[in-house]
Design a protein around this motif. Structure first.
Motif, PDB file in Angstrom:
ATOM      1  N   ARG A 139      -4.539   0.135   3.040  1.00  0.00           N
ATOM      2  CA  ARG A 139      -5.537  -0.944   3.077  1.00  0.00           C
ATOM      3  C   ARG A 139      -6.426  -0.910   1.844  1.00  0.00           C
ATOM      4  NH1 ARG A 139      -9.151  -4.303   4.473  1.00  0.00           N
ATOM      5  NH2 ARG A 139     -10.815  -4.409   5.909  1.00  0.00           N
ATOM      6  N   MET A 140      -6.833   0.286   1.434  1.00  0.00           N
ATOM      7  CA  MET A 140      -7.678   0.407   0.246  1.00  0.00           C
ATOM      8  C   MET A 140      -6.953  -0.112  -0.997  1.00  0.00           C
ATOM      9  SD  MET A 140      -9.491   4.071   1.048  1.00  0.00           S
ATOM     10  CE  MET A 140     -10.391   4.174  -0.490  1.00  0.00           C
ATOM     11  N   MET A 196      -6.817  -3.975  -0.771  1.00  0.00           N
ATOM     12  CA  MET A 196      -8.130  -4.566  -1.061  1.00  0.00           C
ATOM     13  C   MET A 196      -8.472  -4.441  -2.545  1.00  0.00           C
ATOM     14  SD  MET A 196      -9.280  -5.909   1.682  1.00  0.00           S
ATOM     15  CE  MET A 196      -7.659  -6.280   2.286  1.00  0.00           C
ATOM     16  N   ASN A 197      -8.111  -3.321  -3.152  1.00  0.00           N
ATOM     17  CA  ASN A 197      -8.364  -3.133  -4.579  1.00  0.00           C
ATOM     18  C   ASN A 197      -7.556  -4.135  -5.398  1.00  0.00           C
ATOM     19  OD1 ASN A 197      -9.516  -1.762  -6.844  1.00  0.00           O
ATOM     20  ND2 ASN A 197      -7.504  -0.818  -7.179  1.00  0.00           N
ATOM     21  N   VAL A 213      -5.182   3.690   6.180  1.00  0.00           N
ATOM     22  CA  VAL A 213      -6.439   3.480   5.440  1.00  0.00           C
ATOM     23  C   VAL A 213      -6.167   3.418   3.939  1.00  0.00           C
ATOM     24  CG1 VAL A 213      -8.662   4.526   4.854  1.00  0.00           C
ATOM     25  CG2 VAL A 213      -7.905   4.449   7.237  1.00  0.00           C
ATOM     26  N   MET A 214      -5.333   4.320   3.450  1.00  0.00           N
ATOM     27  CA  MET A 214      -5.014   4.308   2.015  1.00  0.00           C
ATOM     28  C   MET A 214      -4.306   3.021   1.605  1.00  0.00           C
ATOM     29  SD  MET A 214      -3.929   8.265   1.297  1.00  0.00           S
ATOM     30  CE  MET A 214      -3.358   7.898  -0.343  1.00  0.00           C
TER      31      MET A 214
END
Length: 164
Positions: free
Chosen positions: A145-146, A149-150, A142-143
């Motif tokens: 991916r974040m 995306m950022n 999840v991290m």
């Protein structure tokens, strides 16, 4: 195997696979939950016997119909093509896979559980590990991916994202 969506009366939809024990356990914890099945899985089984674009179109129209009357009209079209196809679908409890029968106070009217499928495919290698290891791998995924995306968002020319 068909996925089931459960909505807990607060508008929260829970997804699980159709293990009878799990369904019964969730009913105990969330007695007011609305039980749903993923329309994509219902259709996957349906198309094994009833092929063709017309059956596909009618099935998806039925699953996304907004009223019981609209649902019945579509099901009449299916009867005109095949009584057995109609019976096959009715045996699968349309109240669990057609939007026409979902509670109107639920904040989710999705007939598929694509988000759950996507998440499950992402964590396939982690699912069989001990719980702490599994959760740590999910947290890392999840991290990462974040961050991706950022970084992507930093390169946008506009204030509105290019796609949802």
């Amino acid at each position: 195997m068909e996925d089931i969506g459960l909505t807990d009366g607060l508008g929260v939809t829970l997804m699980s696979d159709q293990h009878k024990g799990l369904v019964e356990a969730v009913k105990e914890v969330f007695p007011l939950a609305e039980h749903r099945q993923c329309a994509r899985h219902i259709y996957a089984n349906f198309r094994k016997k009833y092929t063709g674009i017309h059956f596909r179109s009618l099935f998806w129209d039925a699953s996304k119909s907004r009223t019981p009357q609209e649902f019945e009209g579509i099901m009449q079209e299916i009867i005109s093509l095949s009584l057995h196809a109609y019976e096959h679908l009715m045996e699968r409890q349309p109240s669990t896979w057609s939007r026409a029968f979902f509670k109107i106070d639920t904040s989710c009217d999705a007939v598929e559980n694509g988000a759950s499928e996507c998440f499950n495919s992402l964590i396939v290698s982690s699912r069989r590990k001990p719980i702490i290891t599994m959760l740590e791998e999910i947290r890392t995924l999840v991290m990462e991916r974040m961050v991706r995306m950022n970084n992507k968002a930093c390169n946008w020319d506009d204030e509105i994202c290019p796609n949802i």
